[in-house]
Design an enzyme around this catalytic site. Structure first.
Site, PDB file in Angstrom:
ATOM      1  N   GLU A 205       0.875  -1.181   0.000  1.00  0.00           N
ATOM      2  CA  GLU A 205       0.000   0.000   0.000  1.00  0.00           C
ATOM      3  C   GLU A 205       0.910   1.227   0.000  1.00  0.00           C
ATOM      4  OE1 GLU A 205      -3.004  -0.428   3.443  1.00  0.00           O
ATOM      5  OE2 GLU A 205      -1.692  -2.140   3.604  1.00  0.00           O
ATOM      6  N   GLN A 241      -7.635   2.181  -0.976  1.00  0.00           N
ATOM      7  CA  GLN A 241      -8.119   3.356  -0.243  1.00  0.00           C
ATOM      8  C   GLN A 241      -7.586   4.662  -0.822  1.00  0.00           C
ATOM      9  OE1 GLN A 241      -7.956   3.170   3.972  1.00  0.00           O
ATOM     10  NE2 GLN A 241      -8.474   1.005   4.074  1.00  0.00           N
ATOM     11  N   LYS A 267     -12.093  -0.229  -3.213  1.00  0.00           N
ATOM     12  CA  LYS A 267     -13.063   0.577  -2.458  1.00  0.00           C
ATOM     13  C   LYS A 267     -13.531   1.859  -3.164  1.00  0.00           C
ATOM     14  CE  LYS A 267     -11.139  -0.853   1.979  1.00  0.00           C
ATOM     15  NZ  LYS A 267     -12.279  -1.345   2.748  1.00  0.00           N
ATOM     16  N   ARG A 401      -8.599   6.700  12.351  1.00  0.00           N
ATOM     17  CA  ARG A 401      -8.460   6.818  10.895  1.00  0.00           C
ATOM     18  C   ARG A 401      -9.575   7.719  10.408  1.00  0.00           C
ATOM     19  NH1 ARG A 401      -8.221   1.344   7.438  1.00  0.00           N
ATOM     20  NH2 ARG A 401     -10.268   1.153   8.381  1.00  0.00           N
TER      21      ARG A 401
HETATM   22  C1  LIG Z   1      -5.481  -1.498   1.207  1.00  0.00           C
HETATM   23  C2  LIG Z   1      -6.567  -2.533   1.175  1.00  0.00           C
HETATM   24  N1  LIG Z   1      -6.485  -3.525   0.285  1.00  0.00           N
HETATM   25  C3  LIG Z   1      -7.434  -4.471   0.207  1.00  0.00           C
HETATM   26  C4  LIG Z   1      -8.506  -4.470   1.063  1.00  0.00           C
HETATM   27  C5  LIG Z   1      -9.517  -5.566   0.979  1.00  0.00           C
HETATM   28  O1  LIG Z   1     -10.642  -5.137   0.336  1.00  0.00           O
HETATM   29  P1  LIG Z   1     -11.992  -5.973   0.457  1.00  0.00           P
HETATM   30  O2  LIG Z   1     -12.403  -5.903   1.898  1.00  0.00           O
HETATM   31  O3  LIG Z   1     -12.918  -5.249  -0.467  1.00  0.00           O
HETATM   32  O4  LIG Z   1     -11.697  -7.361   0.026  1.00  0.00           O
HETATM   33  C6  LIG Z   1      -8.645  -3.460   1.997  1.00  0.00           C
HETATM   34  C7  LIG Z   1      -9.798  -3.444   2.903  1.00  0.00           C
HETATM   35  O5  LIG Z   1      -9.816  -2.811   3.926  1.00  0.00           O
HETATM   36  C8  LIG Z   1      -7.647  -2.466   2.067  1.00  0.00           C
HETATM   37  O6  LIG Z   1      -7.707  -1.482   2.950  1.00  0.00           O
END
Ligand SMILES: Cc1ncc(COP(=O)(O)O)c(C=O)c1O
Length: 429
Positions: A205, A241, A267, A401
């Site tokens: 991330e 995000q 998201k 957050r």
């Molecule tokens: C950075 C990140 N990647 C992936 C996900 C996973 O997404 P999902 O819950 O839609 O599978 C999240 C969920 O919080 C996330 O914050």
């Protein structure tokens, strides 16, 4: 926070602790309204998804229009909205990113990214940050180190953690506040020592969210990309995000000047509807297609969410919401910095644009996370009509957050800050 009465939840599985006592009846803009009439300002944009706010007309119109035409199809069929969403996304993404697959959730998009990387490289080793969250499906969950590992059996072989570069609490106890990237060198040396010679990918991330809203230190991503190239690994960036304007640029990676081999969006792409994308280059796509890449889900390439994704993208661009996130983020940041001057429990405020974190500490010297205090503050906020989320994991901190919709009014930001101020004062008192 009161627990919801058993009578209303007796047939539900508790998937993340107790439910709150709220039953939400409707949501408009930045506000939620509960069945009992309580109004709550939503500083988390739902589950960090609703960056246009709740019930945005562009999304409602797209849903209605698509629902009247076509909602779902056999996965071998394409609709115009899927083709156009791919084209419109590529128009805002830099080369060599060129091709997308559309899925439903963030976990699914990361599964696809990891499968692409494995087929392309022939390897299976995947590095991810120790504070990561990439979803809880088996592949993504094996590279999620912040939570959810204990009690579910083994993760995938070849998955390894890199120390999350968190300058406020250096993971290798080496520096304080200014990261010199030693944690990356240490992490890579450990991974190299463990490798069986089958590298596939690093998944990261660009601003770690569940780890406590931690932007990658300057220069980190460029060094990570070079390390990937040296080892024949793909760099997968997960912008679930951070993508589509929230952090003040269209994508977080623009800040670092590094283009990933694979990008995942989720998201914020659906603005509250389940839509995700895995994007890669022509060269990688051609290679895996040749090798017979197979990836199906029931809702892959569904037309209705694609129509919504187009509406989200169009709105983010037309209303220049990235610039708005930068501008309103500065206002929110200034307000939070002011709260930090008044409330000792706030150790640090960090983040970018409208993705900010407030690190709650027992004392500012030791920087020991204070999850009890943080939880009490969020509970008091909810009583006062503000929804803020707390992420708390051992070693990572206890962090509020804050990620309101990019469409939020400046006065709503000020109101949220006032409620936070009062909650900190009430909890201390
Ligand atoms: C950075 C990140 N990647 C992936 C996900 C996973 O997404 P999902 O819950 O839609 O599978 C999240 C969920 O919080 C996330 O914050």
């Amino acid at each position: 926070m009161r627990a919801t009465t058993a009578a209303t939840t007796e047939h539900l599985i508790r998937y993340g602790g107790e439910f709150t006592d709220l039953v939400i009846e409707r949501a408009d803009g930045s506000w939620l309204t509960a069945e009992d009439g309580r109004r709550i300002l939503d500083f988390t944009s739902g589950q960090m998804c609703a960056t246009l706010g709740h019930g945005h007309p562009a999304i409602l119109d797209a849903m209605q229009e698509a629902a009247g035409r076509v909602v779902h199809l056999f996965s071998g069929f394409l609709s115009r909205d899927v083709i156009e969403l791919a084209r419109e996304l590529m128009a805002v993404l830099p080369a060599p990113l060129a091709r997308a697959i559309f899925l439903s959730t963030g976990g699914e998009a990361n599964e696809a990214a990891l499968r692409l990387a494995k087929l392309h490289t022939g390897g299976h080793e995947v590095l991810a940050f120790s504070g990561s969250w990439h979803g809880l499906t088996a592949g993504a969950g094996s590279s999620t180190y912040s939570a959810g590992r204990r009690g579910y059996g083994p993760g995938l072989p070849g998955t390894m953690a890199l120390p999350a570069p968190t300058p406020y609490r250096c993971p290798i106890r080496h520096c304080r506040d200014r990261c010199d990237l030693a944690c990356l060198d240490v992490g890579l040396a450990l991974a190299d020592a463990q490798s069986v010679g089958a590298p596939a990918a690093v998944i990261a991330e660009p601003i770690l969210s569940v780890a406590g809203v931690v932007p990658l230190p300057d220069g980190y991503l460029a060094r990570l990309k070079a390390a990937c190239e040296d080892r024949g690994m793909l760099l997968i960036l997960d912008e679930a995000q951070t993508g589509l304007g929230r952090v003040g640029t269209m994508f977080a990676f623009e800040h670092d000047g590094v283009v990933p081999d694979v990008l995942t969006l989720s998201k914020t792409l659906g603005g509250g509807l389940p839509l995700s994308a895995t994007v890669t280059t022509d060269a990688i796509e051609a290679d895996v297609a040749e090798k017979g890449f197979l990836h199906y889900t029931s809702h892959l390439s569904d037309p209705l969410p694609a129509a919504v994704g187009r509406a989200v993208l169009r709105t983010v661009l037309a209303e220049d919401l990235a610039a708005r996130a930068a501008e309103l983020g500065a206002r929110l940041r200034a307000g939070l910095d002011e709260l930090a001057r008044r409330h000792e429990a706030i150790g640090e405020v960090r983040g970018r644009g409208l993705l900010l974190g407030v690190d709650i500490v027992a004392d500012r010297d030791s920087r020991t996370p204070d999850a009890v205090h943080g939880t009490a503050v969020t509970a008091r906020c909810l009583e006062l009509g503000l929804n803020v989320n707390i992420v708390k994991f051992p070693g990572l901190g206890s962090v509020l957050r804050i990620a309101p919709p990019l469409t939020i009014a400046p006065e709503e930001i000020d109101l949220g800050l006032e409620i936070l101020d009062r909650a900190f004062a009430d909890v201390r008192g």
